[in-house]
Scaffold this motif. Structure first.
Motif, PDB file in Angstrom:
ATOM      1  N   THR A  64      -5.416   1.650  -4.131  1.00 33.12           N
ATOM      2  CA  THR A  64      -3.956   1.680  -3.958  1.00 33.12           C
ATOM      3  C   THR A  64      -3.292   0.508  -4.664  1.00 33.12           C
ATOM      4  OG1 THR A  64      -4.207   2.791  -1.820  1.00 33.12           O
ATOM      5  CG2 THR A  64      -2.101   1.740  -2.269  1.00 33.12           C
ATOM      6  N   GLY A  88      -8.038   7.782  -0.253  1.00 39.45           N
ATOM      7  CA  GLY A  88      -7.962   6.400  -0.714  1.00 39.45           C
ATOM      8  C   GLY A  88      -8.942   5.502   0.021  1.00 39.45           C
ATOM      9  N   LEU A 108      -3.142  10.059  -1.552  1.00 42.92           N
ATOM     10  CA  LEU A 108      -4.372   9.328  -1.242  1.00 42.92           C
ATOM     11  C   LEU A 108      -4.360   8.830   0.197  1.00 42.92           C
ATOM     12  CD1 LEU A 108      -4.884   7.212  -4.497  1.00 42.92           C
ATOM     13  CD2 LEU A 108      -6.367   9.042  -3.682  1.00 42.92           C
ATOM     14  N   ILE A 130      -0.316   8.019  -4.738  1.00 38.45           N
ATOM     15  CA  ILE A 130      -0.650   7.063  -3.667  1.00 38.45           C
ATOM     16  C   ILE A 130      -0.387   7.682  -2.303  1.00 38.45           C
ATOM     17  CG2 ILE A 130       0.028   4.867  -2.608  1.00 38.45           C
ATOM     18  CD1 ILE A 130       0.545   3.796  -5.427  1.00 38.45           C
TER      19      ILE A 130
END
Length: 251
Positions: free
Chosen positions: A41, A63, A57, A54
Motif C-alpha cells: 500500500t 493487500g 486491496l 488500493i
C-alpha cells in the motif's frame, strides 16, 4: 637552550591531549538502518494514481496477504497495478456485478507468486501463473507476456496492454504499472464457467398416428352424432308403422 627543551615537550604533550580529547568528543556515525517490512500500500501511495486499486486491496484483504507473503517468502512476488484511469475505462457496473469472491479473484489475478524482472518476463514460459491460478477447480488464470527490448506486453485473452513503468524492481517485490484492468478470460470470456447449470428441458412424449386414431375411435360420440342416430331410428319406426297399418286395411 636547556630550558626550552622541557617547554617544547610540555607543549607537545598538551597538544596530544587536546587532539585526543577532540577525537573522542566527536559523536559516532549512526549505524545504517535496516529496511523495514515491505508494504504494498505504501509503495502504491507514493505512485499517486492507484486509489481504486488500493481500496480493493484493502476491502479484499489481498493487500495484507501480499505483505505477509512478501516478507516471509523466498520466491518474491510481482504485482501489476492498474491505474485509476484503467478502472474508469471499465464498462459501468463491471465491479459492482462481481461477488466478493470474484473481486478477490480479480485482484489476485494481478499478482504473481514469483519475482520477475522485465528481462525475465520477455523470456518466461507462458502462461505465467497468478495468485488466482487453481482456485476454480484448477482453472488456469494465467498471463501471457510478449515484447522486445524494453517494452513488455501482457495479455489475458480479453485485454492486452503494456507495462508502462515500474514502481519497484528490487527483490523480493516488483511492481509494474498497467494502463488497463486485467480481465481474466475465465471470468469475462465467452466460455466462462457458469455457476448454475440449467436443468434439461422436458419434452412432451411423441404421440404416434396409430395412438391418435385409437384415441379418436375410443372417444365418446358427440352430441351431433347422437342426434343424427336418433333421427334415423325415429324415421325407421314411422315407416314400419305405416306398413303395418296398410296391411290391416287390406285384410
Amino acid at each position: 637552550m636547556a630550558t626550552s627543551t622541557p617547554l617544547l615537550l610540555l607543549l607537545l604533550f598538551l597538544t596530544v591531549i587536546f587532539l585526543s580529547t577532540e577525537i573522542t568528543a566527536q559523536p559516532a556515525a549512526p549505524a545504517p538502518r535496516r529496511p523495514g517490512p515491505i508494504n504494498i500500500t505504501q509503495i502504491l501511495e507514493k505512485g499517486g494514481q492507484f486509489v481504486t486499486f488500493i481500496r480493493l486491496l484493502n476491502t479484499t484483504q489481498v493487500g495484507n496477504q501480499i505483505n505477509i507473503q512478501i516478507n516471509s517468502s523466498s520466491e518474491g512476488m510481482t504485482v501489476l497495478a492498474p491505474t485509476d484511469n484503467a478502472f474508469q475505462n471499465l464498462k459501468p457496473g463491471t465491479l459492482n456485478k462481481l461477488s466478493p469472491d470474484e473481486q478477490v479473484k480479480l485482484i489476485l489475478y494481478h499478482v504473481s507468486p514469483k519475482f520477475y524482472t522485465l528481462e525475465d518476463l520477455l523470456s518466461v514460459s507462458n502462461p505465467v501463473s497468478t495468485q488466482s491460478s487453481g482456485r476454480d477447480g484448477g482453472a488456469v488464470y494465467g498471463l501471457n507476456f510478449t515484447g522486445q527490448g524494453s517494452q513488455v506486453n501482457v495479455s489475458t485473452g480479453i485485454v492486452e496492454t503494456r507495462l508502462s513503468n515500474a514502481l519497484r524492481t528490487e527483490r523480493p517485490l516488483a511492481v509494474y504499472v498497467v494502463d488497463q484492468v486485467l480481465l481474466p478470460d475465465e471470468m469475462f470470456g465467452k466460455h466462462k464457467i457458469s455457476k448454475v447449470t440449467p436443468a434439461p428441458e422436458t419434452k412432451s412424449p411423441v404421440v404416434s398416428d396409430d395412438s391418435k386414431s385409437s384415441k379418436k375411435a375410443a372417444s365418446p360420440p358427440s352430441e351431433s352424432e347422437k342426434s343424427g342416430s336418433g333421427e334415423m331410428k325415429s324415421g325407421l319406426g314411422f315407416g314400419f308403422g305405416l306398413v303395418v297399418l296398410c296391411l290391416k286395411f287390406l285384410f
